[in-house]
Design an enzyme around this catalytic site. Structure first.
Site, PDB file in Angstrom:
ATOM      1  N   HIS A  89     -50.575 -16.350 -42.656  1.00 56.86           N
ATOM      2  CA  HIS A  89     -50.790 -16.067 -43.821  1.00 56.86           C
ATOM      3  C   HIS A  89     -51.564 -17.001 -44.823  1.00 56.86           C
ATOM      4  CE1 HIS A  89     -48.422 -14.584 -47.158  1.00 56.86           C
ATOM      5  NE2 HIS A  89     -48.901 -15.456 -47.977  1.00 56.86           N
ATOM      6  N   ARG A 118     -44.733  -1.131 -66.300  1.00 52.87           N
ATOM      7  CA  ARG A 118     -43.141  -1.405 -66.320  1.00 52.87           C
ATOM      8  C   ARG A 118     -42.792  -1.207 -67.811  1.00 52.87           C
ATOM      9  NH1 ARG A 118     -44.676  -5.715 -62.163  1.00 52.87           N
ATOM     10  NH2 ARG A 118     -43.330  -5.339 -60.173  1.00 52.87           N
ATOM     11  N   ARG A 138     -43.686   4.105 -65.357  1.00 56.60           N
ATOM     12  CA  ARG A 138     -42.413   4.194 -64.767  1.00 56.60           C
ATOM     13  C   ARG A 138     -41.507   4.091 -66.040  1.00 56.60           C
ATOM     14  NH1 ARG A 138     -40.351  -0.881 -61.302  1.00 56.60           N
ATOM     15  NH2 ARG A 138     -40.241  -1.835 -63.188  1.00 56.60           N
ATOM     16  N   GLU A 141     -37.609   2.313 -53.411  1.00 56.85           N
ATOM     17  CA  GLU A 141     -37.153   1.029 -53.162  1.00 56.85           C
ATOM     18  C   GLU A 141     -35.731   0.708 -52.989  1.00 56.85           C
ATOM     19  OE1 GLU A 141     -38.017  -0.639 -57.225  1.00 56.85           O
ATOM     20  OE2 GLU A 141     -37.407   1.232 -58.143  1.00 56.85           O
ATOM     21  N   ASN A 179     -40.593  -4.990 -53.462  1.00 61.05           N
ATOM     22  CA  ASN A 179     -39.649  -6.006 -54.120  1.00 61.05           C
ATOM     23  C   ASN A 179     -38.201  -5.855 -53.835  1.00 61.05           C
ATOM     24  OD1 ASN A 179     -42.287  -7.067 -54.889  1.00 61.05           O
ATOM     25  ND2 ASN A 179     -41.946  -6.536 -56.968  1.00 61.05           N
ATOM     26  N   ASP A 180     -37.972  -4.607 -54.240  1.00 57.28           N
ATOM     27  CA  ASP A 180     -36.441  -4.076 -54.123  1.00 57.28           C
ATOM     28  C   ASP A 180     -36.318  -3.668 -52.775  1.00 57.28           C
ATOM     29  OD1 ASP A 180     -35.058  -4.673 -56.730  1.00 57.28           O
ATOM     30  OD2 ASP A 180     -36.273  -3.169 -57.502  1.00 57.28           O
ATOM     31  N   ARG A 229     -33.204 -11.173 -54.551  1.00 55.87           N
ATOM     32  CA  ARG A 229     -34.448 -11.431 -54.729  1.00 55.87           C
ATOM     33  C   ARG A 229     -34.749 -12.564 -55.628  1.00 55.87           C
ATOM     34  NH1 ARG A 229     -37.594  -6.364 -57.563  1.00 55.87           N
ATOM     35  NH2 ARG A 229     -38.572  -7.375 -58.899  1.00 55.87           N
ATOM     36  N   CYS A 267     -46.646  -0.547 -54.448  1.00 56.39           N
ATOM     37  CA  CYS A 267     -46.867  -1.655 -55.634  1.00 56.39           C
ATOM     38  C   CYS A 267     -45.932  -2.842 -55.510  1.00 56.39           C
ATOM     39  CB  CYS A 267     -46.468  -0.534 -56.861  1.00 56.39           C
ATOM     40  SG  CYS A 267     -44.589  -0.257 -57.139  1.00 56.39           S
TER      41      CYS A 267
HETATM   42  C1  PEP Z   1     -40.589  -3.240 -56.752  1.00 54.31           C
HETATM   43  O1  PEP Z   1     -39.407  -3.217 -56.550  1.00 54.31           O
HETATM   44  O2  PEP Z   1     -41.272  -3.329 -55.758  1.00 54.31           O
HETATM   45  C2  PEP Z   1     -41.264  -3.043 -57.984  1.00 54.31           C
HETATM   46  C3  PEP Z   1     -42.689  -2.933 -58.043  1.00 54.31           C
HETATM   47  O3  PEP Z   1     -40.682  -2.909 -59.080  1.00 54.31           O
HETATM   48  P1  PEP Z   1     -40.067  -4.209 -59.812  1.00 54.31           P
HETATM   49  O4  PEP Z   1     -40.562  -5.429 -59.363  1.00 54.31           O
HETATM   50  O5  PEP Z   1     -40.442  -3.936 -61.310  1.00 54.31           O
HETATM   51  O6  PEP Z   1     -38.392  -4.216 -59.642  1.00 54.31           O
HETATM   52 MG    MG Z   2     -38.237  -2.413 -58.284  1.00 53.12          MG
END
Ligand code: PEP
Ligand code: MG
Length: 579
Positions: free
Chosen positions: A193, A298, A335, A430, A453-454, A464, A501
């Site tokens: 990384h 968002r 979204r 997600e 992310n989710d 998270r 994303c």
């Molecule tokens: C995700 O969950 O990856 C995402 C981009 O949405 P958020 O971070 O707004 O939950």
């Molecule tokens: Mg999300």
């Protein structure tokens, strides 16, 4: 003088003063001039008072309700807050070591941690969690209004060398690499990384120094040699002279933001890079960094601190229209609100992050159809002004998408507008159920967007936002990579586009792997676009596919990471000119 040895991952010699960043605990250590000592001590005293008040408030609420056991816990935390070994010791550290208050609290906590860990009695040992809570609260209160790494590092005078426990892509993307001229990290396990980061940024770097971020005092002169992997701390005058002679020629460091437009891999695979935004004020960055559209807006951020009723159809329409017009002819993906129940109250803001499972995202919208209907009407009206994609968050099943699309049809019918040809409708993938059933969802949408992310947090059962389990939040977990591959395949079979994303997209170390998994569209924080663009321009998609194919056969995240690192090192050897 002290000589530390790690693994040189990006060549060049730099002489500068150490700036220390400890991200694992999100505490930054920096030296303070003598006249700032009293200010730091005062900040600490204020944070102690704020923390006391907060604990008393919580304690008061518990008194009114049930839970005397919990109340006792907060009594214990109040006592710890006044323990001289915590705040008193932190004050002493500020005065004697002349460091910032947040770092001093962190240090005092670490000393206490060792005291608790050496206790025989398991009950007493467990009280360490309470100390951690109190220290965390103090640091949070100290951080209130404080500056982030970007601002702090921009105040540095002269050339500096960043010494960090680890360096994440999001922090790296924010730093001014003309001031910070090299970096060294403790982390050895995430070498792949960091190596990718260093080479992309074209700055000399060493990894795997284990505890350099603890041992090196901020402000100490250091010489970093990214070729030999040596870091000389507090060098002698001779060593400084020698370093001046060998120091890397100043070269173009960091990344050019000027480039824009389409980007392709070395073997011609076209990759689309879009931006994630929260506010309209972020739009100038879109052009600056060459984003090809907005891959994620968002929308819930418009509600910050306001009630949901304040977001009337007309207000939303005006905002979406402005967004679409400013980005056109590039597309905008809006979204629908991703809120959870707690945020649905009279005032709320995305600062209370929507990370929980339960009644959230599209589910919450369907449970409150008036709110979703208002938003969809505003979106349909705004779609007259440029290319729009509507995206539903937190989709878990086909029936939710059906229901949401039915509401959209009703909104169009009521408005007397048939925008079905021009609006694309997509689902965020997600939640593992959506990823596993992506083939069933695909016929019901025009596109997928993978929200890693989710997806990672629900796939791995790791909150998270919980620091205590952050090391288990592992994008390279084989299960996560398999889910991504499965979604990509389902989209390909249905011939619908799929983008990614989550934060993973903005991580230059992971982008090669994602391209290897067949992804060709990414949306990320605008500041990360230049670094990702650069990685893609140097990447062969055919090699990336082979790499991903092999990585997916490995059983653990650690082995996948090691494999990626070895492959990187081998390709560097191949590419280096023969003597
Ligand atoms: C995700 O969950 O990856 C995402 C981009 O949405 P958020 O971070 O707004 O939950
Ligand atoms: Mg999300």
């Amino acid at each position: 003088m002290e000589r530390l040895t790690g693994i040189g991952v990006s060549p060049g010699v730099v002489l500068g003063r150490a700036v220390v960043l400890t991200q694992r605990t999100e505490v930054m250590r920096f030296p303070i001039p003598p006249d700032r000592v009293e200010r730091e001590v005062a900040a600490l005293t204020r944070a102690q008072a704020d923390s006391r008040q907060q604990l008393l408030d919580i304690r008061g609420r518990l008194d009114q309700g049930r839970g005397s056991e919990l109340a006792a816990l907060f009594d214990a935390q109040l006592l710890m807050l006044d323990d001289p070994m915590l705040v008193g010791r932190a004050e002493q550290i500020i005065r004697t070591e002349r460091v910032n208050a947040a770092w001093a609290v962190h240090r005092a906590y670490e000393e206490l941690y060792h005291v608790f860990m050496s206790m025989e009695d398991p009950y007493l040992r467990e009280r360490e969690n309470d100390v951690a809570d109190v220290a965390g609260r103090l640091r949070l209160n100290l951080r209130h209004g404080a500056k982030g790494p970007k601002e702090l590092l921009s105040q540095i005078d002269g050339p500096s060398v960043l010494i960090a426990d680890e360096l994440t892509a999001s922090v790296a993307a924010q730093l001014d690499w003309s001031r910070v001229q090299a970096f060294a990290t403790d982390a050895g396990s995430r070498t792949y990384h960091t190596a990718i980061l260093a080479r992309s940024l074209k700055v000399p770097a060493i990894v795997g120094l284990h505890d350099a971020s603890i041992r090196i005092a901020a402000g100490t002169p250091v010489i970093l040699d990214g070729t030999t992997g040596e870091l000389i701390v507090a060098p002698s005058a001779d060593q400084i002279d020698e370093a001046h002679r060998r120091a890397s020629r100043p070269r173009k460091r960091g990344l050019s933001s000027a480039e824009s437009g389409p980007v392709s891999t070395t073997d011609g695979v076209r990759i689309r890079l879009e931006a994630n935004i929260e506010l309209l004020e972020d739009l100038p960055f879109l052009n600056e960094h060459g984003a090809e559209g907005v891959g994620l807006y968002r929308s819930e951020f418009m509600l910050s601190g306001k009630s949901i009723e304040a977001a009337t159809e007309d207000k939303q329409y005006a905002l979406y229209r402005s967004l679409i017009e400013q980005v056109a002819p590039r597309p905008v993906t809006i979204r629908t609100f991703d809120l959870d129940e707690r945020q649905f109250g009279p005032t709320h803001g995305p600062e209370r992050r929507r990370t929980r499972p339960g009644l959230r995202g599209l589910r919450l919208g369907l449970a409150n159809p008036e709110v979703l209907r208002t938003q969809l009407r505003a979106l349909v009206r705004a779609s007259a002004h440029g290319p729009l994609r509507i995206m539903f968050p937190f989709v878990t099943a086909v029936e939710e998408v059906r229901e949401a699309r039915a509401l959209l049809s009703v909104a169009m019918r009521d408005l007397g507008v048939d925008a079905s040809g021009r609006i694309k409708v997509g689902a965020m993938i997600e939640v593992p159920s959506a990823a596993l059933a992506a083939d069933l969802l695909a016929p019901h949408v025009d596109f997928f967007t993978i929200g890693t992310n989710d997806l990672i947090q629900f796939c791995l059962a790791v909150d998270r936002t919980d620091d205590r389990v952050s090391d288990l939040y592992e994008p390279l977990h084989p299960a996560v990579l398999r889910l991504i591959r499965q979604v990509r395949r389902a989209a390909a079979r249905q011939k619908i586009p799929v983008s990614l994303c989550g934060e993973m997209a903005s991580d230059p170390a992971l982008v090669g792997l994602l391209v290897g998994l067949g992804l060709t569209e990414f949306s990320m924080t605008p500041g990360a676009i230049p670094i990702v663009r650069q990685v893609i321009q140097e990447l062969s998609a055919a090699d990336a596919r082979k790499l991903a194919g092999h990585a997916l056969l490995l059983p653990t995240a650690a082995e996948i990471e090691q494999y990626l690192f070895d492959a990187l090192a081998a390709s560097a050897v191949q590419r280096s000119p023969s003597p």
